[in-house]
Design a protein around this motif. Structure first.
Motif, short mmCIF file in Angstrom:
data_model
loop_
_atom_site.label_atom_id
_atom_site.label_comp_id
_atom_site.label_asym_id
_atom_site.label_seq_id
_atom_site.Cartn_x
_atom_site.Cartn_y
_atom_site.Cartn_z
N CYS A 117 -7.10 -2.11 1.14
CA CYS A 117 -6.10 -2.18 2.20
C CYS A 117 -6.82 -2.13 3.54
O CYS A 117 -7.54 -1.17 3.83
CB CYS A 117 -5.09 -1.04 2.10
N PRO B 121 -6.94 6.92 2.44
CA PRO B 121 -5.72 7.73 2.54
C PRO B 121 -4.60 7.47 1.52
O PRO B 121 -3.70 8.30 1.45
CB PRO B 121 -5.23 7.45 3.95
N PRO B 122 -4.58 6.36 0.74
CA PRO B 122 -3.39 6.17 -0.11
C PRO B 122 -3.15 7.35 -1.07
O PRO B 122 -4.06 7.79 -1.75
CB PRO B 122 -3.72 4.91 -0.91
N HIS C 6 0.15 4.01 1.13
CA HIS C 6 -0.05 4.81 2.33
C HIS C 6 1.02 4.50 3.35
O HIS C 6 2.03 5.17 3.40
CB HIS C 6 -1.47 4.58 2.89
N LEU C 7 0.83 3.44 4.14
CA LEU C 7 1.81 3.15 5.17
C LEU C 7 2.26 1.69 5.14
O LEU C 7 2.47 1.08 6.19
CB LEU C 7 1.27 3.52 6.55
N ASP C 8 2.40 1.14 3.93
CA ASP C 8 3.18 -0.09 3.82
C ASP C 8 2.45 -1.39 4.14
O ASP C 8 3.08 -2.44 4.23
CB ASP C 8 4.42 0.02 4.72
N CYS C 9 1.14 -1.37 4.36
CA CYS C 9 0.46 -2.64 4.59
C CYS C 9 0.37 -3.44 3.28
O CYS C 9 0.65 -2.90 2.22
CB CYS C 9 -0.94 -2.41 5.14
N CYS D 41 0.84 -1.19 0.00
CA CYS D 41 0.00 0.00 0.00
C CYS D 41 0.88 1.25 0.00
O CYS D 41 1.88 1.32 0.71
CB CYS D 41 -0.88 -0.01 1.24
N CYS E 95 -5.67 -1.80 6.47
CA CYS E 95 -5.09 -1.03 7.56
C CYS E 95 -5.82 0.28 7.82
O CYS E 95 -6.12 0.60 8.96
CB CYS E 95 -3.61 -0.81 7.32
N HIS E 96 -6.07 1.07 6.75
CA HIS E 96 -6.82 2.31 6.97
C HIS E 96 -7.90 2.47 5.92
O HIS E 96 -8.22 3.58 5.50
CB HIS E 96 -5.89 3.52 6.97
N ASN E 97 -8.40 1.33 5.44
CA ASN E 97 -9.52 1.34 4.51
C ASN E 97 -9.21 2.08 3.21
O ASN E 97 -10.04 2.82 2.69
CB ASN E 97 -10.75 1.96 5.19
N GLY E 98 -8.02 1.87 2.68
CA GLY E 98 -7.66 2.47 1.39
C GLY E 98 -8.17 1.58 0.26
O GLY E 98 -8.22 0.36 0.39
S1 FES Z 1 -1.51 1.35 4.88
FE1 FES Z 1 -2.97 0.99 3.33
S2 FES Z 1 -4.48 2.43 3.80
FE2 FES Z 1 -2.97 2.87 5.29
#
Ligand code: FES
Lengths: 280, 165
Positions: free
Chosen positions: B125, B142-143, B109-112, B107, B127-130
């Motif tokens: 994703c 958020p991505p 955004h933050l690597d998930c 991802c 992790c934060h619903n991207g």
């Molecule tokens: S890591 Fe994928 S939406 Fe935040």
């Protein structure tokens, strides 16, 4: 690992104690804040306390990875990636934390080292300063208490000590009950080549930040949303840390209203976003 | 410089005679410098090995350019799977009409690690619903950037994923 006798009990006591510690530290921090006990001459006590709280969160974060389960794996990925967002120093810092480009076994041993050696060392140092200061300066008295009023006292031994022992007993029992009836599971083993599972989220004390990050749009003006979000939390944390130095009123013995309003705002924000994070 | 404070008074020398003022001062400066410099050098000598020790060693990464995934028949339509591409995860998606697509599964955004969400027909994703569409474009949450695309090649009934050049 799951075959160690009473391993579940020790693990649960450890996890519960850690969580209760954070909770207690957070409550203590807010009570000190609202009482303005950080004011001159106790700035250093506040600073060391705050640093210990941050370090406590570091303990939580590093300890979270150690069971090496799915949740831990992705929480660590996200958490260390957040460090990577910081301009200039971020990338090297992230690689330093992870022990390489990715979260791997190297990260695990590194975090173990932080968790059992580095952090406890720093923590002990801060704790000594904190306690020596408390001992030397005595307890802070609430503002507005006039100096001439009569103080109630009690002998340390046995009265105060018995009270303390009673509290210890209660807390230890609560801990035992929680650990036995609500044990902490190990979860599913981490697989670096699996997708992040649905419903993933960090420990409760990071939830409000986690939930806020979900709402930050990808781009704000020319900045990546997460850079801005994380930057704002960083700045807010710094301002909070430095409260004894900008709250000039309380060191003059005045009880400024702004401090209470800011504090209430922060508490409400944290509560609302924690609840949102918990249920959404 | 006519009236000096007491602490700058001439130092008595070993022979009991007063050393001239300037010489005493010089000696003191020299000592300060030697002690201070020594201390700094000592700190550096301790810190340097510690830092070097903690710096993760460079690992010779084997540059992977293509990975065989498997036979077509093994990959169901309307499904996604994570493929190990060197040390990175890549998501291989087979759309409902049988087309193959591959993207970096990391991802932006933050690597998930993302996953294929069947019911919505998007890459999701947790992790934060991207969300990303099936061309890898970030469409909600958020991505900040699209997922990097990979090439999929079908040779006979063998599916491989390649790095785009
Ligand atoms: S890591 Fe994928 S939406 Fe935040």
């Amino acid at each position: 690992m799951s075959k160690v006798q009473f391993g579940w009990l020790v693990r649960s006591i450890h996890s519960w104690a850690a969580n209760l510690f954070i909770l207690a530290a957070v409550i203590h921090m807010f009570s000190v804040y609202f009482e303005r006990s950080y004011r001159n001459p106790r700035e250093i006590t506040w600073l060391t306390g705050m640093l210990m709280l941050f370090l406590g969160l570091g303990f939580g974060f590093s300890g979270y990875l150690l069971p090496w389960n799915e949740l831990a794996f992705f929480a660590t990925k996200v958490g260390t990636d957040i460090a990577g967002v910081i301009p200039v120093v971020g990338k090297p810092l992230m690689i330093f934390l992870r022990g390489g480009e990715d979260v791997t076994g190297a990260t695990l041993s590194r975090f173990f080292g932080f968790h059992v050696a580095l952090f406890p060392g720093i923590f002990t140092f801060l704790l000594v300063i904190h306690l020596v200061l408390v001992q030397r300066q005595g307890m802070s008295e609430p503002l507005g208490l006039d100096a001439a009023h009569e103080r109630k006292t009690m002998p340390f031994f046995p009265n105060f000590m018995l009270r303390d022992v009673l509290l210890w007993l209660i807390v230890l029992n609560v801990l035992a009950v929680l650990a036995v009836f609500f044990p902490w599971e190990l979860g599913r083993k981490a697989d670096p080549f699996a997708s992040a599972p649905a419903g993933i989220r960090p420990e409760w004390y990071f939830l409000f930040m986690f939930q806020s990050l979900k709402y930050v749009p990808p781009r704000i003006l020319f900045l990546d949303g997460e850079v801005l979000g994380i930057g704002l939390f960083g700045v807010a944390g710094l301002i909070w840390l430095l409260v004894p130095f900008w709250d000039r009123k309380s060191s003059r013995g005045l009880r400024g209203k702004e401090i209470s309003y800011i504090g209430i705002g922060v508490v409400v924000y944290i509560l609302v976003f924690t609840i949102l994070g918990w249920f959404l | 410089m006519s009236s000096r404070p007491d602490e700058f008074a001439p130092l008595p020398s070993a022979s009991g005679q007063n050393v001239p003022l300037e010489a005493g001062q010089e000696r003191r400066d020299f000592l300060k410098l030697a002690l201070g410099g020594g201390f700094i050098a000592w700190i550096a000598a301790v810190a340097y090995p510690v830092f070097s020790y903690l710096k993760p060693p460079k690992q010779a990464e084997v540059e992977v350019t293509s990975v065989k995934v498997g036979k077509i028949a093994e990959i169901g339509k309307d499904s996604g799977m994570i493929v190990r591409f060197g040390s990175k995860p890549v998501i291989l998606i087979r759309t409902a009409d049988g087309e193959f697509r591959a993207f970096s599964a990391t991802c932006t955004h933050l690597d998930c690690t993302v996953q294929y969400k069947k019911d919505l027909g998007v890459i999701w994703c947790a992790c934060h619903n991207g969300k990303y569409d099936l061309t890898g474009r970030n469409i909600s949450g958020p991505p900040p950037r699209p997922l990097e695309e990979y090439r999929v090649i079908v040779q006979g009934d063998e599916v491989s994923v390649l790095k785009k050049t």
